[in-house]
Design an enzyme around this catalytic site. Structure first.
Site, mmCIF file in Angstrom:
data_model
loop_
_atom_site.group_PDB
_atom_site.id
_atom_site.type_symbol
_atom_site.label_atom_id
_atom_site.label_comp_id
_atom_site.label_asym_id
_atom_site.label_seq_id
_atom_site.Cartn_x
_atom_site.Cartn_y
_atom_site.Cartn_z
ATOM 1 N N GLY A 65 13.532 32.660 -8.802
ATOM 2 C CA GLY A 65 12.905 33.926 -9.152
ATOM 3 C C GLY A 65 13.801 34.740 -10.072
ATOM 4 C CD GLU A 96 11.025 20.492 -11.728
ATOM 5 O OE1 GLU A 96 11.023 19.420 -11.090
ATOM 6 O OE2 GLU A 96 9.985 21.001 -12.195
ATOM 7 C CB ILE A 124 15.962 40.915 -5.306
ATOM 8 C CG1 ILE A 124 14.793 40.110 -4.719
ATOM 9 C CG2 ILE A 124 15.887 40.970 -6.820
ATOM 10 C CD1 ILE A 124 13.435 40.762 -4.926
ATOM 11 C CG ASP A 125 15.421 37.328 -1.401
ATOM 12 O OD1 ASP A 125 14.672 38.292 -1.661
ATOM 13 O OD2 ASP A 125 15.090 36.141 -1.600
ATOM 14 N NE ARG A 182 -5.563 57.560 4.961
ATOM 15 C CZ ARG A 182 -6.122 57.483 3.759
ATOM 16 N NH1 ARG A 182 -5.385 57.151 2.722
ATOM 17 N NH2 ARG A 182 -7.400 57.735 3.598
ATOM 18 C CD GLU A 189 9.096 37.924 0.939
ATOM 19 O OE1 GLU A 189 7.989 37.903 0.375
ATOM 20 O OE2 GLU A 189 10.138 37.509 0.386
ATOM 21 N NE ARG A 245 -6.756 53.570 3.675
ATOM 22 C CZ ARG A 245 -7.516 53.682 4.747
ATOM 23 N NH1 ARG A 245 -7.121 53.118 5.901
ATOM 24 N NH2 ARG A 245 -8.644 54.362 4.713
#
Length: 361
Positions: A16, A79, A140-141, A176, A236, A279
């Site tokens: 990435g 790849e 970035i991780d 919210r 994530e 949301r």
């Protein structure tokens, strides 16, 4: 001009994209050319270009003005040559054999690879195949072992934090629960730092399996205290306590069955548990793009110049790293296939707990 063990080397960016790649390319190439008189071959689109033979010689003018640019002037790909079993019909060679052939064809004395876990793992495997390889830690991780920090991380944290700041105003206006998903793969560094910096009320990380009842209780207490909105930051790779008990195969199957990303599931679970409207915002590739912050430009430059000096000394088979404020070279084999996760006693995690952040446990 200083003496050098390397006359010509190839450089590629793989995996990435991340802010700071161009700064690192500039750091390596300018130092190599100006200080050691090396020739630089830019390999396009990562290991794919190394397999397919796509490369060009780079000159000083190619590095002019790229310090502040995001992305990579060389392009990238995901790849994985050692997992590519396809045999080229024209040459009859495997992907790895074609890499070795192009390495020889271009007269390379070494290869510099800029990337994260996958990139440096492949670099380690190529070193075992006899190629002279030096890796640079880009992601970035921030999940590469053997280095305190990777370039790209600070920019992603800044972008994610600004997004959380902006969502705060909407959350306050509409009363919210706002669930914000950030990247990070299987490690929670990005979620942790952006979540704490952005004042997240709840931060869910892969390292701490969450209990939805515990989160709901925290949010209800906030509501009862007169706080009508909440910010929930979800990495994530976050997982529930039930998922943490699954074997790898069952977990992967359950995730593939999820119609949306983890933030949507968390939002749905929280609505059911709290009866509060939720949301979702998934930041996605927004975290990778744009101009790198000053820290990442400086860090990438330091790493790049260090790589050039390692090339000149013939110090191969290593990744440039930052350890306790010092730039060092660590064996690629020590990095390959490993993930640096957030320890439960990490100072940022403990600070978050001290200020009342719920981590879902």
């Amino acid at each position: 001009m200083q003496k050098s063990a390397v006359k010509t080397f190839g450089i590629l960016t793989s995996g990435g994209d991340a802010p700071g790649l161009n700064a690192a390319i500039r750091g390596v190439a300018r130092t190599a050319i100006d200080q050691f008189g090396m020739n630089v071959i830019g390999i396009e689109h990562g290991y794919r270009g190394l397999i397919e033979g796509n490369a060009r010689e780079l000159h000083p003018e190619d590095f002019s003005g790229i310090l502040t640019r995001g992305g990579t002037i060389l392009g990238t790909s995901r790849e994985k040559p050692f997992k590519n079993e396809e045999i080229d019909p024209e040459t009859g060679m495997s992907a790895v054999e074609r890499i070795k052939a192009n390495y020889k064809k271009w007269g390379l004395d070494a290869l510099v690879v800029l990337g994260g876990n996958g990139t440096n793992t492949t670099g380690s495997l190529l070193a075992q195949e006899g190629l002279n390889v030096i890796g640079l830690p880009k992601t970035i991780d921030n999940d590469l072992v053997e280095t305190d920090i990777t370039f790209g991380f600070h920019t992603a944290v800044s972008v994610a934090t600004e997004a959380i700041d902006r969502i705060h105003t909407t959350a306050h206006s509409h009363n919210r629960i706002m669930v914000i998903e950030v990247m990070g793969h299987k490690a929670g560094w990005l979620g942790l730092y952006a979540g704490v910096a952005g004042g997240g009320d709840v931060i869910l990380l892969p390292e701490i399996p969450y209990n939805i009842a515990s989160i709901a209780d925290h949010l209800k207490k906030r509501r009862d205290a007169g706080k009508a909105f909440s910010i929930v930051v979800v990495a994530e790779g976050a997982l529930s306590e039930e998922e943490a008990l699954m074997d790898k195969k069952t977990f992967k199957k359950s995730r593939l069955a999820m119609p949306y990303s983890i933030a949507y599931r968390v939002a749905h679970e929280l609505e059911e548990a709290t009866a509060l409207e939720s949301r979702v915002t998934v930041l996605g590739y927004l975290q990778r793009g744009g101009t790198p912050v000053a820290y990442d430009r400086a860090l990438a430059t330091i790493f790049g110049t260090a790589a050039a000096h390692m090339l000149s000394q013939g110090d191969f088979g290593k990744m440039v790293a930052l350890q306790n404020g010092k730039v060092v070279g660590v064996p690629l084999e020590n990095v390959a296939g490993k993930i640096k996760r957030v320890p439960l006693d990490d100072k940022m995690l403990l600070a978050g707990r001290e200020v009342g952040t719920c981590f879902g446990d």
